[in-house]
Write an enzyme that holds these catalytic residues in place. Structure first.
Site: not given
Length: 528
Positions: A339, A157
């Site tokens: 992301d 992440d």
């Protein structure tokens, strides 16, 4: 939005969770108990809420095949409402989402029972394979945690610095269908003061903070992390047991990238190559501390993180534009969060509308809290997104998914509240990232993101009748395009020519040609 008891606590938690993976659960995604939400006739008519039966399911080839569900099971579940809940957590809003139903325990089996695609084993320094669940739904690595070296799957992440895993004290359904970490049996566990509490739109992850040893990419490092005793119920739709935060921002669980630099384990560089399930071989790989020349072709072109985002430790870069079939969209937003923890692409409704104005036959449908687009399935044109003057393709096979005979759903969504809570930003997830080799470089206090064309994936091969079985880094057998279920044991773009740039301070990693033998397999797709 949040529920802490004091303003200071609220502010701290907001900062810690300001960017995190987007909890996006498509209708076709299932958890091991059989809960899933495939597109149905009634789903498409009634905003994603329906009472499903097996004979209602409309099957389609570009997304995950649903597992069987019980005919008597009512599941009012809106996949994009859940997605928006997680996007909203990033940007300050919390729409309602579905909680776990009473029948979730019907087929309960303890431990991780998800169908997971196993990567081939990397041989380059500082690298580990990237597993996936979906197909192409979430990308994660396997680490081993604590003195017992408990294997845990952790989401990669870059949108957050929070790092946590599910603990054995979490007895909720979402935890019990995963592997859990028992901190009480780890002699290397060091508790730290303060609670873990991260809000995820559909619920809160709570627990305790501490430090423990993590075996990662061939090195053992001491990591600050949270161990959850309560998790958001919607996490049952994901195969991973925790999140490895790769942002540079401050966090209640510590900043992994800073810790690696301080321990001289890895330089603060992460290079990511995500595989596409339909390519047949999972060659996904993340390299810590440098880049692997074998995973990309041409040169890596970098864009610097602007000062404001750099100050906040966010992996955000200027966005030059989007185009379709040679025509450039008239966009208002000029930055993009890159992301790895987000599956799809989100932007303001105005910008997404400008983009799909260029797509013949596209139709917008306003849902509760988001806008989605359908296009004719005959559409074959790629979108092109430009960063630093270089255009990268997002092929139609990645931004579209078939839902009816000639009706395809876009994986690019308009989110009305995005501009209010985070003006000027697109959220670029895996729909884009699986088309490029991505480098997140924070060496010498700088922050920049680089992209290059991915090297072609290895072709599936067979050993004939030898019966040899090749295994991945977790010991599971690998077969072309296949996925493995159960608990673990133990189109390239054509950008312009750019000036060569070197990732400074990284580990030296060599170009390694993968030459692996494959077991003979039956290659079939089972229609639902």
């Amino acid at each position: 939005m949040l529920r802490p008891t004091s303003f200071l606590t609220q502010l701290t938690l907001w900062v810690a969770a300001a960017n995190a993976f987007v909890l996006f659960v498509p209708d076709d995604q299932c958890d091991p108990s059989g809960h899933c939400g495939p597109f149905t006739k009634s789903t498409r008519k009634h905003g994603g809420h329906s009472t499903r039966s097996n004979d209602e399911v409309v099957s389609y080839p570009l997304v995950a095949r649903p597992r069987p569900v019980f005919k008597d099971e009512d599941e009012p579940f809106d996949r994009v409402a859940v997605a928006m809940a997680r996007v909203a957590q990033k940007f300050g809003h919390s729409p309602a989402v579905r909680a776990r139903g009473e029948k979730d325990d019907k087929n309960y089996v303890p431990g991780n029972q998800y169908t997971i695609s196993t990567p081939i084993t990397p041989t380059s320094e500082g690298s580990t394979g990237i597993y996936q669940y979906g197909p192409d739904f979430s990308y994660f690595i396997q680490i081993k945690l604590g003195s017992q070296q408990t294997p845990m799957y952790m989401l990669l992440d870059t949108g957050a610095a929070n790092t946590w895993v599910m603990g054995t004290e979490c007895t909720e359904y979402a935890c019990r269908i995963h592997n859990r970490f028992n901190k009480s049996t780890s002699t290397s566990w060091e508790p730290e003061a303060g609670p873990l509490e991260i809000y995820y739109g559909s619920g809160t992850v709570t627990g305790v903070l501490g430090r423990d040893n993590m075996l990662l990419a061939g090195k053992t490092v001491k990591v600050s992390l949270g161990v959850a005793n309560h998790t958001a119920e919607e996490l049952r739709h994901y195969a991973f047991e925790g999140i490895l935060g790769l942002a540079m921002s401050n966090s209640v669980t510590g900043t992994f990238m800073h810790e690696m630099r301080q321990q001289k384990a890895f330089q603060p560089i992460v290079a990511v190559s995500m595989n596409r399930h339909s390519d047949g071989v999972n060659d996904g790989q993340v390299t810590f501390g440098g880049v692997d020349p074998a995973k990309y072709v041409g040169e890596i072109k970098y864009a610097n993180v602007p000062e404001e985002e750099k100050k906040n430790g966010e992996w955000t870069i200027p966005l030059d534009g989007f185009s379709f079939d040679g025509k450039k969209a008239d966009l208002n937003l000029t930055k993009a969060v890159i992301d790895t923890g987000t599956t799809y692409i989100f932007a303001s409704p105005a910008d997404v509308a400008a983009l799909f104005k260029l797509v013949p036959g596209s139709t917008m449908e306003v849902k509760t809290g988001y806008n989605e687009y359908t296009v004719p399935c005959s559409t074959k044109t790629a979108f092109k997104v430009t960063f630093g003057g270089v255009a990268y393709e997002i092929p139609a096979k990645d931004w579209m998914a078939q839902v009816e005979d000639n009706k395809c759903l876009s994986r690019i969504y308009g989110y009305p509240d995005l501009a209010e809570f985070r003006p000027g930003v697109w959220v670029m997830g895996d729909v884009f990232l699986k088309n490029v080799y991505s480098v997140f470089d924070a060496v010498n206090g700088n922050m920049r993101i680089g992209f290059a064309n991915k090297a072609a994936p290895p072709k599936p091969t067979s050993t004939g009748n030898t019966g040899a079985v090749v295994t991945g880094e977790d010991g599971r057998p690998i077969t072309p395009g296949s996925s493995i279920s159960g608990s673990p044991t133990g189109e390239a773009a054509s950008p312009e020519t750019v000036t060569p740039q070197t990732v400074s301070g990284g580990s030296k990693v060599g170009g390694i040609a993968f030459a692996l033998a494959w077991a003979v397999v039956a290659w079939a797709m089972v229609a639902v």
